[in-house]
Each structure stands twice: as C-alpha cells, then as structure tokens.
Enzyme design. Structure first.
Site, PDB file in Angstrom:
ATOM      1  N   GLU A  75     104.274 -51.578 -38.856  1.00  0.00           N
ATOM      2  CA  GLU A  75     103.188 -50.623 -38.623  1.00  0.00           C
ATOM      3  C   GLU A  75     103.457 -49.618 -37.506  1.00  0.00           C
ATOM      4  OE1 GLU A  75      99.367 -52.454 -38.198  1.00  0.00           O
ATOM      5  OE2 GLU A  75      99.506 -53.542 -40.084  1.00  0.00           O
ATOM      6  N   GLU A  90     101.231 -58.269 -45.289  1.00  0.00           N
ATOM      7  CA  GLU A  90     100.062 -58.839 -44.607  1.00  0.00           C
ATOM      8  C   GLU A  90      98.823 -58.534 -45.429  1.00  0.00           C
ATOM      9  OE1 GLU A  90      99.374 -57.510 -40.570  1.00  0.00           O
ATOM     10  OE2 GLU A  90     101.480 -57.757 -40.047  1.00  0.00           O
TER      11      GLU A  90
HETATM   12  C1  FCB Z   1      97.877 -55.772 -38.362  1.00  0.00           C
HETATM   13  C2  FCB Z   1      98.965 -56.327 -37.475  1.00  0.00           C
HETATM   14  C3  FCB Z   1      98.896 -57.821 -37.281  1.00  0.00           C
HETATM   15  C4  FCB Z   1      97.477 -58.315 -37.163  1.00  0.00           C
HETATM   16  C5  FCB Z   1      96.611 -57.760 -38.267  1.00  0.00           C
HETATM   17  C6  FCB Z   1      95.190 -58.236 -38.239  1.00  0.00           C
HETATM   18  O1  FCB Z   1      97.654 -54.434 -38.041  1.00  0.00           O
HETATM   19  O2  FCB Z   1     100.234 -56.006 -37.995  1.00  0.00           O
HETATM   20  O3  FCB Z   1      99.675 -58.143 -36.162  1.00  0.00           O
HETATM   21  O4  FCB Z   1      96.986 -58.056 -35.907  1.00  0.00           O
HETATM   22  O5  FCB Z   1      96.623 -56.367 -38.237  1.00  0.00           O
END
Ligand code: FCB
Length: 457
Positions: free
Chosen positions: A170, A356
């Site tokens: 990110e 994620e």
């Molecule tokens: C993302 C991050 C991760 C976590 C989630 C909830 O932006 O990559 O580390 O904090 O959000």
C-alpha cells in the site's frame, strides 16, 4: 456455512490463507540488534495512537512464531503473507545485513514450508528504519536506492523458498495517510511531501524489481495496492467529477504508472504545482512487468461533491442500512468483484491475489470461551462469493488472504480494532480461534475435498 460460495467455484491450486505485518505482530523491537523504525518513533509520540499503544510487545510473534504456525496448520491455511521488518535486516537502513534478522525469517519460511503453507513475503509494510526517516524518509530520492539494496539481501537468502514477493504494501496509504492525513508515521500534513513520497515509493518498487530480477531471475515479483471503488451518492455532475477525482487519487495514481508507465493526466494536472521531480527513466522503471498484483480490499467510498473539502472534494455519505465494522467501514462485497474485474480488464496483470480482506468487529470471549463473530463470518463469506464471481468472469485470481491471522496493533487505532481470525488477549497474549476461523477452516476443507483425487484413481 450456507452463505459461503460453492468451494468448487475455486480451481484446484487456488490458495486460501491469511496475512499479517511485522510491526503489527512481532514485538521484540530490540531483539537481535533490530534498529528503531519511524513507527516506533510515531507510536511513542504522545497523542498519536488512539489508545496510547505501541508495537513494543504487540502479539510477541517474534517469540511465539512456532505457536502461530501451529494455529495456521489447525485452520488448514494454505498460504501465509507476512512482512519482513527492514530494521531487523539493516538497523540503520543501510550496510551489511544482520544475520539474526535474516535467520528469523528463514526459520519462519522453513516452518511454513514444513507445514505445507505457501510463504508470501512483503518487503516493506511501512516500518522504515528511523535513520532513513531522519535523512528525509520517502521524500528523499535516495531512500528508493536504499530499499533496492535491502530487498536484495532478503531475496538473496530466501528467493528459492518464497512463492510471492511483494515489494511494497500500500504505497498509497504510506504516502497519503502518513504525509497528508497525518494519521500514520511520519505524521505530516503536506501535499508536496505526499506526492514526493508516493513517487519515491514507486521508484523504490521499480529499482527493487530491477535488482531482484538481475540477482534472482525466477523470483515471482509483484506489489500490493489498496484499492477502493467510489460510488456517487447523488446524480449531480459535480458529484460525478468528485468520484472521478477520488478514484484517480486512490486507484489510478498507482495503477496507471505501474501498468501504463504514466501518471493519470487529470490528477497530475490538479497537482501540477506540488509534483516532485519525475526523471525520464523513472516511469519505465516503475512499469516493469510483474508476475502478480496483490489487492487489499476492505470497503467502498460512497461520496458526494463538497467544495469546502480539499481535493478530491468528496464527502463520505453513510449508506442507510449498511453494516459497518468498528472501523466504520461498510461491508460491500460487490466492490471486490468490481475492482477485480475492472483491474483485469483495464490493466491486465498476469495474476491477481487478494492480499488482504477482512473486518474489525467488537469481539468478546464468552463465558464458555468461544468468540462468536457472525458479522465477520458473513463478511468473509460474502467476499469469497465475490471472488468466485470474478473467477467465473475470467479474472486470473490465484489466492485469497484474510486480514488478519490474529488481532494486532492497528496502526493509529492501537489495540482497539480486532481484525483477527484468532482472538488475542493483549494481557496474556493467549490466542484462541474465533467462530469465523472455524467457518473459514471448514470452507477451505470443503475446497480441498472437492478437488481431492478420487480414491483408487
Ligand atoms: C491495511 C493495512 C494493514 C491493516 C489493514 C486493516 O491498510 O495494510 O496493515 O492495517 O489495513
């Protein structure tokens, strides 16, 4: 189980797993010669973290990693995404690598492989060595070259055993939330700093890809981006323009340079006065072909135009009846399908991974020791169904990773947000599987059974 999609919608070889990151779980911030990162500094600055938490202990995964591997095995996870802490490898961000740091990740990777779990490694999940932060952090172009050097040390040691290498996690969040919104390290609110950091992060990715390809030609390389669809809360043309700008900043600002070798014209024009130096060769470096793209997806942005707000002039509008997590994020699985299909259509990465996806819920341990978290189970089932629809539409999706394996340090929100499949008691550090973890285990098992070779065949 009923709301989970049919497991047969996922091909054999598709991987289901979970993700974490170093600073959020490891603790042991001085072990083995680890240096401080700008997140240590930020978390220890009074007022920065909502509950005053720091990563000093976190989940103590640095000591308890074997126990955590045991949990992954019990849940039947097939892939695990972790990040390597740069300050464990180079305490000052430069120079010879520390053996103790490399040894830790080597033990972890070997432990995963012994249990049949595919290692997915991320080289930078926001923990920049403080010495580099003092020298300008991501605002300094030199940091990009330092990153490529660090990445080389890690990949040299582990390349043959890691299934997916992501350079960065990110870059948008690191640049925007850290340098414009001030809610993450380094805590700035400066648009020039933000755009410089974003460019140098992408350059760091490009230089690392070049260095790693030269050193380890076969290593599968990619990057992980956070993506968010924006939808219009009214039908005014100004709102349509705000949606385009919000999408431009969040999604296209990273996807376009990585896959088209250029920044999007509309947003670049909006930001012309604040752009950093972009050298001729930079964009070719940034746009080198990748083996995969990782997407982090949580929610959408439902917005309307609001001229009183800074660029992109978009105000979030609550959606009536929507389920919101404790982060305030709407459970909107269609958005994941939408982004997977759009990115496949418009940017055509060779392969995609959901790196994620998950939800923070107000989990409690009941008197009988169970953690009943039906909202998370619903969230996961809904998003797996979205993945199944994207696969049916031809998206080359290879894996789905839940954020997170365990409750952990949620950056500026400290320990107030529980994203885990595993509940962690932050006093005793005891782990226990939530109901959603068992539901996920059953789904993974159903997938494995559906693709098992028939007996006697
Ligand atoms: C993302 C991050 C991760 C976590 C989630 C909830 O932006 O990559 O580390 O904090 O959000």
């Amino acid at each position: 189980m009923s709301s989970f999609p049919d497991a047969r919608a996922f091909p054999a070889g598709f991987r289901f797993g979970a993700a974490t990151s170093a600073y959020q779980i490891e603790g042991a911030v001085a072990a083995g010669g680890r240096g401080p990162s700008w997140w240590d500094r930020f978390a220890h600055t009074p007022g920065r973290i909502s509950d005053g938490g720091t990563g000093d202990i976190a989940c103590d995964h640095f000591t308890r990693w074997r126990e955590d591997l045991g949990w992954m095995q019990r849940l039947g996870l097939q892939a695990y995404r972790f990040s390597v802490a740069w300050p464990r490898i180079q305490p000052d961000g430069r120079g010879a690598p520390l053996a103790a740091g490399l040894d830790f990740y080597e033990r972890l990777v070997d432990g995963l492989l012994e249990r049949g779990i595919e290692p997915h490694a991320t080289l930078y999940h926001w923990d920049l060595p403080q010495a580099l932060a003092d020298a300008g952090g991501w605002q300094a172009r030199d940091t990009a070259a330092a990153f490529a050097d660090y990445a080389g040390h890690v990949v040299q040691r582990l390349a043959d055993r890691v299934a997916h290498w992501a350079t960065l996690n990110e870059p948008r969040c690191c640049a925007w939330v850290g340098h414009l919104e001030g809610r993450h390290a380094p805590g700035l609110t400066d648009r020039r700093a933000t755009l410089a950091a974003a460019h140098h992060l992408l350059l760091a990715h490009g230089l690392a890809v070049q260095a790693l390809r030269a050193a380890r030609p076969g290593a599968p390389l990619g990057i992980v981006l956070d993506v968010k669809p924006y939808t219009a809360a009214d039908d005014r043309p100004e709102t349509a323009a705000a949606v385009r700008r919000a999408d431009g900043v969040f999604n296209r600002w990273f996807l376009d340079p990585l896959f088209r070798g250029r920044y999007p014209d509309d947003i670049a024009a909006d930001h012309a006065a604040d752009m950093p130096e972009v050298r001729t060769a930079d964009l070719a470096l940034i746009a080198q072909p990748l083996d995969f793209l990782g997407l982090n997806y949580y929610t959408r942005g439902h917005v309307r135009h609001d001229a009183s707000l800074p660029h992109p002039h978009a105000a979030l509008v609550p959606v009536p009846g929507a389920h919101l997590s404790t982060m305030g994020w709407e459970d909107w699985p269609q958005g994941l399908e939408l982004m997977l299909c759009r990115i496949h259509r418009e940017y055509a990465p060779r392969a995609l991974v959901v790196a994620e996806n998950g939800a923070a819920e107000p989990d409690v341990v009941d008197a009988d020791g169970r953690v009943r978290d039906p909202a998370r189970t619903r969230y996961l089932a809904g998003h797996l169904a979205a993945c199944a629809r994207a696969l049916a539409a031809g998206v080359p999706l290879q894996a789905y990773l839940v954020w997170s394996l365990m409750d952990n340090f949620e950056w500026g929100r400290g320990y107030t947000q529980r994203f885990g499949l595993l509940h962690v008691d932050f006093e005793t550090l005891e782990r226990r599987a939530k109901d959603s973890a068992w539901a996920y285990r059953d789904f993974i098992a159903a997938h494995a059974a559906a693709h098992a070779a028939p007996r006697g065949a």
